[in-house]
Design a protein around this motif. Sequence first.
Motif, PDB file in Angstrom:
ATOM      1  N   LEU A   5       0.849  -1.181   0.000  1.00  0.00           N
ATOM      2  CA  LEU A   5       0.000   0.000   0.000  1.00  0.00           C
ATOM      3  C   LEU A   5       0.889   1.236   0.000  1.00  0.00           C
ATOM      4  O   LEU A   5       1.781   1.373   0.837  1.00  0.00           O
ATOM      5  CB  LEU A   5      -0.896   0.015   1.241  1.00  0.00           C
ATOM      6  N   ARG A   6       0.628   2.148  -0.906  1.00  0.00           N
ATOM      7  CA  ARG A   6       1.448   3.349  -1.044  1.00  0.00           C
ATOM      8  C   ARG A   6       0.794   4.488  -0.270  1.00  0.00           C
ATOM      9  O   ARG A   6      -0.375   4.798  -0.471  1.00  0.00           O
ATOM     10  CB  ARG A   6       1.616   3.697  -2.525  1.00  0.00           C
ATOM     11  N   VAL A   7       1.577   5.132   0.601  1.00  0.00           N
ATOM     12  CA  VAL A   7       1.036   6.143   1.512  1.00  0.00           C
ATOM     13  C   VAL A   7       1.800   7.455   1.375  1.00  0.00           C
ATOM     14  O   VAL A   7       3.034   7.455   1.284  1.00  0.00           O
ATOM     15  CB  VAL A   7       1.115   5.658   2.978  1.00  0.00           C
ATOM     16  N   VAL A   8       1.057   8.564   1.365  1.00  0.00           N
ATOM     17  CA  VAL A   8       1.645   9.899   1.449  1.00  0.00           C
ATOM     18  C   VAL A   8       1.350  10.451   2.846  1.00  0.00           C
ATOM     19  O   VAL A   8       0.205  10.420   3.302  1.00  0.00           O
ATOM     20  CB  VAL A   8       1.081  10.845   0.377  1.00  0.00           C
ATOM     21  N   VAL A   9       2.379  10.938   3.520  1.00  0.00           N
ATOM     22  CA  VAL A   9       2.252  11.486   4.868  1.00  0.00           C
ATOM     23  C   VAL A   9       2.427  13.004   4.810  1.00  0.00           C
ATOM     24  O   VAL A   9       3.373  13.502   4.204  1.00  0.00           O
ATOM     25  CB  VAL A   9       3.315  10.885   5.810  1.00  0.00           C
ATOM     26  N   ALA A  10       1.534  13.748   5.461  1.00  0.00           N
ATOM     27  CA  ALA A  10       1.626  15.206   5.493  1.00  0.00           C
ATOM     28  C   ALA A  10       1.515  15.712   6.921  1.00  0.00           C
ATOM     29  O   ALA A  10       0.513  15.477   7.599  1.00  0.00           O
ATOM     30  CB  ALA A  10       0.539  15.836   4.632  1.00  0.00           C
ATOM     31  N   ASP A  11       2.568  16.389   7.374  1.00  0.00           N
ATOM     32  CA  ASP A  11       2.599  16.990   8.710  1.00  0.00           C
ATOM     33  C   ASP A  11       3.701  18.044   8.701  1.00  0.00           C
ATOM     34  O   ASP A  11       4.764  17.817   8.116  1.00  0.00           O
ATOM     35  CB  ASP A  11       2.879  15.925   9.776  1.00  0.00           C
ATOM     36  N   ASP A  12       3.474  19.176   9.338  1.00  0.00           N
ATOM     37  CA  ASP A  12       4.479  20.248   9.299  1.00  0.00           C
ATOM     38  C   ASP A  12       5.604  20.048  10.301  1.00  0.00           C
ATOM     39  O   ASP A  12       6.568  20.815  10.311  1.00  0.00           O
ATOM     40  CB  ASP A  12       3.809  21.610   9.516  1.00  0.00           C
ATOM     41  N   GLN A  13       5.527  19.022  11.148  1.00  0.00           N
ATOM     42  CA  GLN A  13       6.575  18.759  12.115  1.00  0.00           C
ATOM     43  C   GLN A  13       7.476  17.621  11.628  1.00  0.00           C
ATOM     44  O   GLN A  13       7.012  16.504  11.399  1.00  0.00           O
ATOM     45  CB  GLN A  13       5.980  18.388  13.471  1.00  0.00           C
ATOM     46  N   ASP A  14       8.761  17.923  11.482  1.00  0.00           N
ATOM     47  CA  ASP A  14       9.701  16.938  10.961  1.00  0.00           C
ATOM     48  C   ASP A  14       9.728  15.656  11.789  1.00  0.00           C
ATOM     49  O   ASP A  14       9.753  14.547  11.238  1.00  0.00           O
ATOM     50  CB  ASP A  14      11.119  17.528  10.919  1.00  0.00           C
ATOM     51  N   LEU A  15       9.735  15.801  13.104  1.00  0.00           N
ATOM     52  CA  LEU A  15       9.816  14.633  13.972  1.00  0.00           C
ATOM     53  C   LEU A  15       8.586  13.743  13.824  1.00  0.00           C
ATOM     54  O   LEU A  15       8.684  12.511  13.860  1.00  0.00           O
ATOM     55  CB  LEU A  15       9.984  15.055  15.431  1.00  0.00           C
ATOM     56  N   VAL A  16       7.422  14.362  13.664  1.00  0.00           N
ATOM     57  CA  VAL A  16       6.195  13.583  13.515  1.00  0.00           C
ATOM     58  C   VAL A  16       6.221  12.807  12.197  1.00  0.00           C
ATOM     59  O   VAL A  16       5.904  11.612  12.151  1.00  0.00           O
ATOM     60  CB  VAL A  16       4.956  14.495  13.575  1.00  0.00           C
ATOM     61  N   ARG A  17       6.595  13.486  11.117  1.00  0.00           N
ATOM     62  CA  ARG A  17       6.666  12.805   9.821  1.00  0.00           C
ATOM     63  C   ARG A  17       7.650  11.643   9.863  1.00  0.00           C
ATOM     64  O   ARG A  17       7.377  10.559   9.342  1.00  0.00           O
ATOM     65  CB  ARG A  17       7.070  13.773   8.708  1.00  0.00           C
ATOM     66  N   THR A  18       8.806  11.878  10.476  1.00  0.00           N
ATOM     67  CA  THR A  18       9.809  10.824  10.572  1.00  0.00           C
ATOM     68  C   THR A  18       9.282   9.633  11.371  1.00  0.00           C
ATOM     69  O   THR A  18       9.471   8.469  10.979  1.00  0.00           O
ATOM     70  CB  THR A  18      11.094  11.363  11.244  1.00  0.00           C
ATOM     71  N   GLY A  19       8.595   9.921  12.456  1.00  0.00           N
ATOM     72  CA  GLY A  19       8.034   8.854  13.277  1.00  0.00           C
ATOM     73  C   GLY A  19       6.984   8.046  12.542  1.00  0.00           C
ATOM     74  O   GLY A  19       6.964   6.807  12.607  1.00  0.00           O
ATOM     75  N   LEU A  20       6.099   8.747  11.834  1.00  0.00           N
ATOM     76  CA  LEU A  20       5.060   8.059  11.081  1.00  0.00           C
ATOM     77  C   LEU A  20       5.667   7.194   9.979  1.00  0.00           C
ATOM     78  O   LEU A  20       5.225   6.057   9.749  1.00  0.00           O
ATOM     79  CB  LEU A  20       4.084   9.079  10.482  1.00  0.00           C
ATOM     80  N   ARG A  21       6.656   7.736   9.284  1.00  0.00           N
ATOM     81  CA  ARG A  21       7.321   6.952   8.233  1.00  0.00           C
ATOM     82  C   ARG A  21       7.956   5.686   8.820  1.00  0.00           C
ATOM     83  O   ARG A  21       7.829   4.599   8.244  1.00  0.00           O
ATOM     84  CB  ARG A  21       8.378   7.792   7.533  1.00  0.00           C
ATOM     85  N   MET A  22       8.638   5.818   9.935  1.00  0.00           N
ATOM     86  CA  MET A  22       9.304   4.672  10.550  1.00  0.00           C
ATOM     87  C   MET A  22       8.290   3.595  10.939  1.00  0.00           C
ATOM     88  O   MET A  22       8.513   2.401  10.719  1.00  0.00           O
ATOM     89  CB  MET A  22      10.107   5.118  11.769  1.00  0.00           C
ATOM     90  N   ILE A  23       7.166   4.027  11.504  1.00  0.00           N
ATOM     91  CA  ILE A  23       6.136   3.069  11.910  1.00  0.00           C
ATOM     92  C   ILE A  23       5.567   2.340  10.696  1.00  0.00           C
ATOM     93  O   ILE A  23       5.457   1.105  10.681  1.00  0.00           O
ATOM     94  CB  ILE A  23       5.000   3.784  12.667  1.00  0.00           C
ATOM     95  N   LEU A  24       5.218   3.087   9.664  1.00  0.00           N
ATOM     96  CA  LEU A  24       4.569   2.481   8.501  1.00  0.00           C
ATOM     97  C   LEU A  24       5.538   1.635   7.681  1.00  0.00           C
ATOM     98  O   LEU A  24       5.203   0.536   7.240  1.00  0.00           O
ATOM     99  CB  LEU A  24       3.946   3.574   7.634  1.00  0.00           C
ATOM    100  N   ASP A  25       6.749   2.142   7.476  1.00  0.00           N
ATOM    101  CA  ASP A  25       7.726   1.384   6.688  1.00  0.00           C
ATOM    102  C   ASP A  25       8.163   0.101   7.386  1.00  0.00           C
ATOM    103  O   ASP A  25       8.677  -0.822   6.735  1.00  0.00           O
ATOM    104  CB  ASP A  25       8.958   2.251   6.390  1.00  0.00           C
ATOM    105  N   ALA A  26       7.965   0.035   8.698  1.00  0.00           N
ATOM    106  CA  ALA A  26       8.349  -1.165   9.438  1.00  0.00           C
ATOM    107  C   ALA A  26       7.369  -2.310   9.241  1.00  0.00           C
ATOM    108  O   ALA A  26       7.657  -3.446   9.631  1.00  0.00           O
ATOM    109  CB  ALA A  26       8.475  -0.846  10.927  1.00  0.00           C
ATOM    110  N   HIS A  27       6.227  -2.037   8.627  1.00  0.00           N
ATOM    111  CA  HIS A  27       5.212  -3.065   8.415  1.00  0.00           C
ATOM    112  C   HIS A  27       5.235  -3.552   6.978  1.00  0.00           C
ATOM    113  O   HIS A  27       5.255  -2.747   6.043  1.00  0.00           O
ATOM    114  CB  HIS A  27       3.822  -2.525   8.756  1.00  0.00           C
ATOM    115  N   ASP A  28       5.231  -4.863   6.811  1.00  0.00           N
ATOM    116  CA  ASP A  28       5.164  -5.440   5.477  1.00  0.00           C
ATOM    117  C   ASP A  28       3.863  -5.018   4.801  1.00  0.00           C
ATOM    118  O   ASP A  28       2.805  -4.980   5.425  1.00  0.00           O
ATOM    119  CB  ASP A  28       5.215  -6.974   5.555  1.00  0.00           C
ATOM    120  N   GLY A  29       3.949  -4.685   3.535  1.00  0.00           N
ATOM    121  CA  GLY A  29       2.752  -4.334   2.777  1.00  0.00           C
ATOM    122  C   GLY A  29       2.393  -2.868   2.822  1.00  0.00           C
ATOM    123  O   GLY A  29       1.355  -2.476   2.300  1.00  0.00           O
TER     124      GLY A  29
END
Length: 219
Positions: A5-29
């Motif tokens: 599943l391809r996801v676009v993340v939008a948030d103005d806080q760098d730390l939040v975006r990084t955290g969300l990316r890490m969580i999602l990329d850690a899951h298969d699919g």
Amino acid sequence: MQPALRVVVADDQDLVRTGLRMILDAHDGIEVVGEAVDGRDAVEMARRLRPDVCLFDIRMPRLDGIEATRLISGPDVAEPIPVVVITTFDLDEYVHGALRAGARGFLLKDAGPEMLVQAIRAAAAGDALIAPSITARLLEHFASATPVTSTEPRFPLTQREEEVVQRVSAGRTNAEIADDLHISLSTVKTHLASLTTKLGVRNRVEIAMWAHDTGRAKR
């Protein structure tokens, strides 16, 4: 093997975006294919990349999450892209507008990785997920400040449909509804499809809002 599943993340806080990316990329699919720092960039990126799901903060510069959601997932959009909205506050005054604008989910930023992944997958599958712990409070908050405009359905709901509506309003998932009512998952989906037609709504989020507006929300 199904494509991720391809996801676009939008948030103005760098730390939040990084955290969300890490969580999602850690899951298969699941794969984060783009990050945006404001609403305008998010809309442009979503239109260009056509992801399976967008994850939008409700408060962003230049264009807030409500308008960004409306532009890519609203009722006038020919080919809408599913949006899950995230926010810090469970009674944020903008959340109601985001759901009306077409968002398929609402989560708090502290909802946890499991709930976040569930919301992404539900949105991609055409379902919707609101964090169950805040569903009733969210709807009650806005119902107290918003005049009731909902009307009775053109065609009466069956008893089973009424039961499904109550559980949707309580934030229950399809699987939980099936278990509660001792029916199959496919039967739950059939009832939900019938409800969207009868109520003139687009998804389970709007079913839940209609239930609260008409006094059907489960207590």
